[in-house]
Design an enzyme around this catalytic site. Structure first.
Site, PDB file in Angstrom:
ATOM      1  N   VAL A   1       0.857  -1.187   0.000  1.00  8.42           N
ATOM      2  CA  VAL A   1       0.000   0.000   0.000  1.00  8.42           C
ATOM      3  C   VAL A   1       0.892   1.236   0.000  1.00  8.42           C
ATOM      4  O   VAL A   1       2.111   1.126   0.137  1.00  8.42           O
ATOM      5  CB  VAL A   1      -0.955   0.016   1.215  1.00  8.42           C
ATOM      6  CG1 VAL A   1      -1.895  -1.178   1.156  1.00  8.42           C
ATOM      7  CG2 VAL A   1      -0.186   0.030   2.533  1.00  8.42           C
ATOM      8  N   MET A   2       0.273   2.385  -0.121  1.00  3.55           N
ATOM      9  CA  MET A   2       1.045   3.619  -0.171  1.00  3.55           C
ATOM     10  C   MET A   2       1.930   3.739   1.069  1.00  3.55           C
ATOM     11  O   MET A   2       1.476   3.483   2.179  1.00  3.55           O
ATOM     12  CB  MET A   2       0.062   4.790  -0.229  1.00  3.55           C
ATOM     13  CG  MET A   2       0.545   5.932  -1.058  1.00  3.55           C
ATOM     14  SD  MET A   2      -0.816   7.043  -1.408  1.00  3.55           S
ATOM     15  CE  MET A   2      -1.300   7.547   0.204  1.00  3.55           C
TER      16      MET A   2
ATOM     17  N   SER B   1      11.732  -4.208  -6.504  1.00  5.82           N
ATOM     18  CA  SER B   1      12.044  -3.400  -7.680  1.00  5.82           C
ATOM     19  C   SER B   1      11.772  -4.179  -8.956  1.00  5.82           C
ATOM     20  O   SER B   1      11.848  -5.401  -8.976  1.00  5.82           O
ATOM     21  CB  SER B   1      13.505  -2.954  -7.661  1.00  5.82           C
ATOM     22  OG  SER B   1      13.783  -2.198  -8.820  1.00  5.82           O
TER      23      SER B   1
ATOM     24  N   LYS C   1      17.269  -0.785  -0.861  1.00  9.40           N
ATOM     25  CA  LYS C   1      16.387  -0.372  -1.970  1.00  9.40           C
ATOM     26  C   LYS C   1      16.552   1.128  -2.242  1.00  9.40           C
ATOM     27  O   LYS C   1      16.569   1.568  -3.394  1.00  9.40           O
ATOM     28  CB  LYS C   1      14.926  -0.711  -1.637  1.00  9.40           C
ATOM     29  CG  LYS C   1      13.895  -0.159  -2.619  1.00  9.40           C
ATOM     30  CD  LYS C   1      14.048  -0.792  -3.975  1.00  9.40           C
ATOM     31  CE  LYS C   1      13.160  -0.307  -5.095  1.00  9.40           C
ATOM     32  NZ  LYS C   1      12.129   0.639  -4.922  1.00  9.40           N
TER      33      LYS C   1
ATOM     34  N   HIS D   1      19.712   1.572  -4.066  1.00  7.47           N
ATOM     35  CA  HIS D   1      19.428   1.118  -5.444  1.00  7.47           C
ATOM     36  C   HIS D   1      18.813   2.263  -6.252  1.00  7.47           C
ATOM     37  O   HIS D   1      19.234   2.558  -7.362  1.00  7.47           O
ATOM     38  CB  HIS D   1      18.493  -0.095  -5.403  1.00  7.47           C
ATOM     39  CG  HIS D   1      17.795  -0.371  -6.707  1.00  7.47           C
ATOM     40  ND1 HIS D   1      16.708   0.370  -7.131  1.00  7.47           N
ATOM     41  CD2 HIS D   1      18.032  -1.276  -7.679  1.00  7.47           C
ATOM     42  CE1 HIS D   1      16.317  -0.071  -8.321  1.00  7.47           C
ATOM     43  NE2 HIS D   1      17.101  -1.077  -8.668  1.00  7.47           N
ATOM     44  N   ASN D   2      17.820   2.913  -5.684  1.00  6.45           N
ATOM     45  CA  ASN D   2      17.158   4.000  -6.410  1.00  6.45           C
ATOM     46  C   ASN D   2      18.103   5.174  -6.632  1.00  6.45           C
ATOM     47  O   ASN D   2      18.074   5.804  -7.685  1.00  6.45           O
ATOM     48  CB  ASN D   2      15.916   4.469  -5.646  1.00  6.45           C
ATOM     49  CG  ASN D   2      14.772   3.490  -5.770  1.00  6.45           C
ATOM     50  OD1 ASN D   2      14.987   2.311  -6.011  1.00  6.45           O
ATOM     51  ND2 ASN D   2      13.554   3.960  -5.601  1.00  6.45           N
TER      52      ASN D   2
ATOM     53  N   GLU E   1      20.261   4.301  -9.397  1.00  8.44           N
ATOM     54  CA  GLU E   1      19.449   4.432 -10.616  1.00  8.44           C
ATOM     55  C   GLU E   1      19.456   5.890 -11.103  1.00  8.44           C
ATOM     56  O   GLU E   1      19.635   6.151 -12.301  1.00  8.44           O
ATOM     57  CB  GLU E   1      18.033   3.964 -10.268  1.00  8.44           C
ATOM     58  CG  GLU E   1      17.013   4.042 -11.344  1.00  8.44           C
ATOM     59  CD  GLU E   1      15.636   3.638 -10.796  1.00  8.44           C
ATOM     60  OE1 GLU E   1      15.522   2.608 -10.102  1.00  8.44           O
ATOM     61  OE2 GLU E   1      14.676   4.380 -11.046  1.00  8.44           O
TER      62      GLU E   1
HETATM   63  P1  2AM Z   1      -7.491   1.598  -2.395  1.00  7.70           P
HETATM   64  O1  2AM Z   1      -7.615   0.730  -3.599  1.00  7.70           O
HETATM   65  O2  2AM Z   1      -8.585   1.356  -1.416  1.00  7.70           O
HETATM   66  O3  2AM Z   1      -7.318   3.056  -2.742  1.00  7.70           O
HETATM   67  C1  2AM Z   1      -2.035   1.725  -3.775  1.00  7.70           C
HETATM   68  O4  2AM Z   1      -2.546   3.015  -3.763  1.00  7.70           O
HETATM   69  C2  2AM Z   1      -2.720   0.851  -2.729  1.00  7.70           C
HETATM   70  O5  2AM Z   1      -2.628   1.501  -1.450  1.00  7.70           O
HETATM   71  C3  2AM Z   1      -4.190   0.595  -2.986  1.00  7.70           C
HETATM   72  O6  2AM Z   1      -4.440  -0.732  -2.636  1.00  7.70           O
HETATM   73  C4  2AM Z   1      -4.877   1.575  -2.066  1.00  7.70           C
HETATM   74  O7  2AM Z   1      -6.148   1.150  -1.625  1.00  7.70           O
HETATM   75  C5  2AM Z   1      -3.919   1.567  -0.886  1.00  7.70           C
HETATM   76  N1  2AM Z   1      -4.047   2.782  -0.082  1.00  7.70           N
HETATM   77  C6  2AM Z   1      -3.696   4.033  -0.436  1.00  7.70           C
HETATM   78  N2  2AM Z   1      -3.941   4.893   0.560  1.00  7.70           N
HETATM   79  C7  2AM Z   1      -4.469   4.165   1.578  1.00  7.70           C
HETATM   80  C8  2AM Z   1      -4.923   4.492   2.884  1.00  7.70           C
HETATM   81  N3  2AM Z   1      -4.852   5.737   3.365  1.00  7.70           N
HETATM   82  N4  2AM Z   1      -5.399   3.486   3.638  1.00  7.70           N
HETATM   83  C9  2AM Z   1      -5.444   2.225   3.166  1.00  7.70           C
HETATM   84  N5  2AM Z   1      -5.032   1.873   1.930  1.00  7.70           N
HETATM   85  C10 2AM Z   1      -4.554   2.817   1.155  1.00  7.70           C
END
Ligand code: 2AM
Length: 492
Positions: free
Chosen positions: A78-79, A132, A186, A189-190, A193
């Protein structure tokens, strides 16, 4: 029964990377459970891409945890930032001691340090893993750089090494080290890059403005380089970009606005290098070059105000100069990787991590953006001597730099004479010359510091005497002009 523990692996986060990683894991004989904050994405995924594969879904964290075999192996994609902590908190009530949480996002390594410690206190094993290779890599073989709670490794090794990229039959994935070491590696690595890309751009600029080659001929040069020591993913995509023509038959690259973007991982590397006092100059220049490019409006004004030399018509042997440029790029790349490993080595010392250097090079060998033939030579260097003080001390690289040197110096000097900037080539060469210099002018610098700020200096061992004892901090009253030295000197 809906809550039966059926899955070997759980993944949260169904953006493209997450979906592809799940498909990759499922293709290797594991059953995967998928979950996403927006649960409609789970259904969509199960009905489409995941159909017919060993993939199940969950619509709540509770259901997700119930579907996982023990110890649970849960990966978050996730983010980076708060969402990772939020998911960790929502998972905790449903986990048992020994369960494993893996963060595969682009997290900053201090966050992974913190999470490893926090979760260890709760009996949960945390892994921060660099991933990556982009969407394609996630689907068919990424480079994976896991670090954190080492007890987790035997439980995830099988899955990680089977889904990762392979290089000469070896998995581009191994245990990196403690706490945030995986995310640290990582990050480097970036940064590397950034450096590789900047070097390629400088070579392109020299070919374009210095030699006056048309874009398709520059593409031919990169195509040729990709068959030699520079053989790598980034050279390959550069070739393809340069060959790509727009509908009007002209190269698309020529129409692209020359303002570079950045997401921050190169900057993190440069900041960390400053924090640890390591001269990772090439990555620093690569980050600053992006910053300079972003000042487009100002550069437009400067271009009509500030004078420089006109690039002369090239009269020498073009092919010989192109060969020099190849060597300049190769030598600068060696410097950049040497600097990257200096940073990794210092981080291990500073943060008390045990690091596996040969496998770091191997993890970058395939699957990731900086993958190259060259990384095989780095892997060999650290396999031959895991305690190698500096990559440049390895016989292979020492000889390679030696061979490249005259071409490298020729390119840097021509860039300066022609007024074509080569910040990465130049900083690499300056680093090389500084690193191999026994006596740098820092003697004068220390004297200056002592003059205006009484910051003290130390004497060279060969000049030590009773006035200037070796290993002592010495201050001199410099305004005394060296008259009565002993009277104006004191030892701190
Ligand atoms: P989503 O599909 O419900 O937006 C990439 O953005 C991933 O991170 C997605 O699966 C997204 O879920 C999740 N994501 C982004 N922000 C989030 C948040 N604040 N809480 C939970 N999941 C999040």
């Amino acid at each position: 029964m809906a809550d039966k523990a059926v899955a070997d692996f759980g993944l949260i986060g169904l953006a493209v990377m997450g979906q592809n990683l799940i498909l990759n894991v499922a293709d290797h004989g594991f059953t995967v459970c998928a979950y996403n904050r927006t649960t409609s994405k789970v259904d969509r995924f199960l009905e489409n891409e995941a159909k017919g594969k060993s993939i199940v879904g969950a619509h709540s964290i509770e259901e997700f945890c119930a579907k996982l075999k023990r110890p649970r192996r849960i990966m978050l994609l996730v983010m980076a930032g708060k969402p990772v902590d939020q998911f960790i908190e929502s998972l905790l009530p449903h986990l048992e001691a020994g369960d494993i949480i893996i963060d595969g996002g682009n997290s900053h390594f201090p966050d992974s340090n913190r999470r490893t410690k926090y979760l260890a206190e709760k009996g949960i094993r945390f892994v921060g893993s660099g991933v990556s290779g982009g969407e394609e890599g996630a689907r068919y073989g990424p480079s994976l750089m896991p670090g954190g709670h080492e007890e987790a490794w035997p439980y995830i090794k099988d899955i990680f090494q089977s889904i990762s990229a392979k290089s000469d039959g070896e998995a581009c994935c191994d245990w990196v080290g403690d706490e945030g070491a995986g995310h640290f590696v990582k990050m480097v690595h970036n940064g590397i890059e950034y450096g590789d890309m900047q070097l390629i751009c400088e070579a392109y600029d020299i070919l374009k403005r210095g030699l006056g080659l048309p874009t398709n001929e520059i593409a031919d040069v990169f195509a040729k380089w990709n068959k030699g020591v520079l053989d790598s993913f980034l050279i390959e995509i550069t070739r393809d970009v340069l060959y790509y023509n727009d509908n009007d038959g002209t190269p698309l690259v020529d129409k692209i606005l020359d303002k570079a973007g950045q997401k921050g991982t190169g900057k993190w590397t440069a900041i960390n290098a400053l924090d640890l006092g390591m001269p990772v100059t090439l990555i620093g220049e690569a980050v600053f070059s992006r910053c300079l490019s972003a000042l487009k409006d100002e550069r437009i004004r400067a271009s009509s105000l500030l004078q420089g030399p006109a690039v002369p018509e090239f009269t020498g042997d073009k092919q010989a100069f192109i060969d020099d440029l190849e060597q300049a790029l190769y030598a600068s790349k060696i410097i950049s990787y040497a600097q990257g490993f200096m940073l990794i080595q210092e981080a291990a010392r500073e943060y008390g991590w045990k690091l596996n250097k040969p496998s770091i090079a191997l993890m970058w060998r395939g699957g990731c953006i900086i993958r190259s033939v060259f990384l095989k030579d780095i892997t060999n260097a650290y396999r031959n001597n895991p305690d190698l003080e500096n990559l440049l001390f390895d016989d292979f690289f020492n000889k390679a730099i030696q061979k490249a040197q005259s071409g490298w110096r020729n390119v840097v000097s021509k860039g300066a004479l022609w007024g074509i900037p080569t910040p990465a080539f130049s900083t690499a060469l300056s680093f090389y010359d500084g690193y191999r210099t026994r006596d740098l002018p820092a003697n004068l610098l220390q004297a200056q510091r002592d003059y205006f700020g009484a910051h003290t200096f130390r004497i060279k061992p060969e000049h030590a005497n009773e006035n200037y004892p070796e290993g002592k901090d010495i201050h001199v009253n410099w305004t005394g002009r060296g008259g009565n030295v002993s009277a104006s000197t004191y030892i701190v």
